[in-house]
Design a protein around this motif. Structure first.
Motif, PDB file in Angstrom:
ATOM      1  N   SER A  27       0.832  -1.206   0.000  1.00 39.95           N
ATOM      2  CA  SER A  27       0.000   0.000   0.000  1.00 39.95           C
ATOM      3  C   SER A  27       0.868   1.258   0.000  1.00 39.95           C
ATOM      4  O   SER A  27       0.584   2.222  -0.724  1.00 39.95           O
ATOM      5  CB  SER A  27      -0.929   0.016   1.219  1.00 39.95           C
ATOM      6  N   TRP A  30       2.426   1.644  -3.421  1.00 41.20           N
ATOM      7  CA  TRP A  30       1.399   2.084  -4.361  1.00 41.20           C
ATOM      8  C   TRP A  30       1.129   3.592  -4.193  1.00 41.20           C
ATOM      9  O   TRP A  30       1.100   4.334  -5.161  1.00 41.20           O
ATOM     10  CB  TRP A  30       0.115   1.274  -4.142  1.00 41.20           C
ATOM     11  N   TRP A  31       0.960   4.035  -2.949  1.00 43.82           N
ATOM     12  CA  TRP A  31       0.649   5.440  -2.715  1.00 43.82           C
ATOM     13  C   TRP A  31       1.849   6.322  -3.048  1.00 43.82           C
ATOM     14  O   TRP A  31       1.693   7.426  -3.578  1.00 43.82           O
ATOM     15  CB  TRP A  31       0.174   5.668  -1.286  1.00 43.82           C
ATOM     16  N   PRO A  50      -8.673   9.504  -5.963  1.00 44.09           N
ATOM     17  CA  PRO A  50      -7.484   9.121  -5.204  1.00 44.09           C
ATOM     18  C   PRO A  50      -7.692   9.167  -3.690  1.00 44.09           C
ATOM     19  O   PRO A  50      -7.231   8.275  -2.978  1.00 44.09           O
ATOM     20  CB  PRO A  50      -6.429  10.142  -5.648  1.00 44.09           C
ATOM     21  N   SER A  51      -8.399  10.175  -3.201  1.00 39.51           N
ATOM     22  CA  SER A  51      -8.614  10.268  -1.748  1.00 39.51           C
ATOM     23  C   SER A  51      -9.462   9.107  -1.235  1.00 39.51           C
ATOM     24  O   SER A  51      -9.201   8.577  -0.149  1.00 39.51           O
ATOM     25  CB  SER A  51      -9.265  11.608  -1.393  1.00 39.51           C
ATOM     26  N   HIS A  54      -7.251   5.912  -1.395  1.00 40.13           N
ATOM     27  CA  HIS A  54      -6.301   5.957  -0.277  1.00 40.13           C
ATOM     28  C   HIS A  54      -6.999   5.618   1.036  1.00 40.13           C
ATOM     29  O   HIS A  54      -6.504   4.816   1.831  1.00 40.13           O
ATOM     30  CB  HIS A  54      -5.664   7.349  -0.210  1.00 40.13           C
TER      31      HIS A  54
END
Length: 181
Positions: A27, A30-31, A50-51, A54
């Motif tokens: 994760s 990825w971020w 995206p938010s 996430h």
């Protein structure tokens, strides 16, 4: 002594904590790619805001795996039940990791693909909840309060995952689709 993969099946917490740490690392990578990519000239497509992506991944992507490890290591002791073999948790743990990998791809490709991944995650969590519920139901322990609270919280988590899956499946523009301003 060298690390050996079969040791992951020695106890529930080993398997689930390893999977949780793996998901946390994936994760984070990825971020990091999502944040750094645009500054390197890489246009990153988003099917899910995206938010929201996430928030989903960093709230539900790895922590439930740590909870699984804890629940099936401590839970049998609290409930005076037999130990749970890590092998019995292998399918839901693998389904969770695979589900999140599909979700991460879906966050960039399509909400339908993200929904497919979320369905794996949700089904895996429901299987975990049912397994814990079975232990709780069979238990004759005099104090099941702590386990009862955790069971209720786990079931609420399952409901939340189901709602997220439905929103992704429906491609909810307001909840998950990238807004074009």
């Amino acid at each position: 002594m060298a690390w050996q993969a079969h040791w992951l099946l020695a106890a529930p917490h080993r398997l689930a904590f390893f999977a949780g740490a793996l998901m946390l690392g994936l994760s984070a990578l990825w971020w990091c790619a999502a944040l750094v990519g645009p500054s390197l000239g890489q246009d990153i497509p988003w099917a899910v805001m995206p938010s929201a992506a996430h928030a989903l991944l960093f709230s539900l992507g790895f922590m439930p795996l740590f909870i699984v490890g804890f629940l099936f290591t401590a839970g049998p002791k609290w409930l005076l039940q037999p130990e749970v073999a890590a092998r019995e948790l292998l399918l839901p743990v693998l389904a969770t990791v695979m589900g999140w990998l599909v979700c991460m791809l879906g966050f960039h490709v399509s909400t339908s693909l993200a929904a497919l991944g979320m369905s794996l995650v949700t089904l895996a969590w429901v299987a975990v909840c049912l397994r814990f519920f079975g232990m709780w139901r069979r238990s004759r322990a005099s104090d099941k309060a702590h386990a009862s609270v955790i069971l209720c919280a786990s079931l609420l988590g399952a409901v939340a995952m189901l709602v997220i899956w439905l929103l992704l499946l429906l491609g909810s523009r307001s909840a998950f689709r990238r807004r074009l301003a």
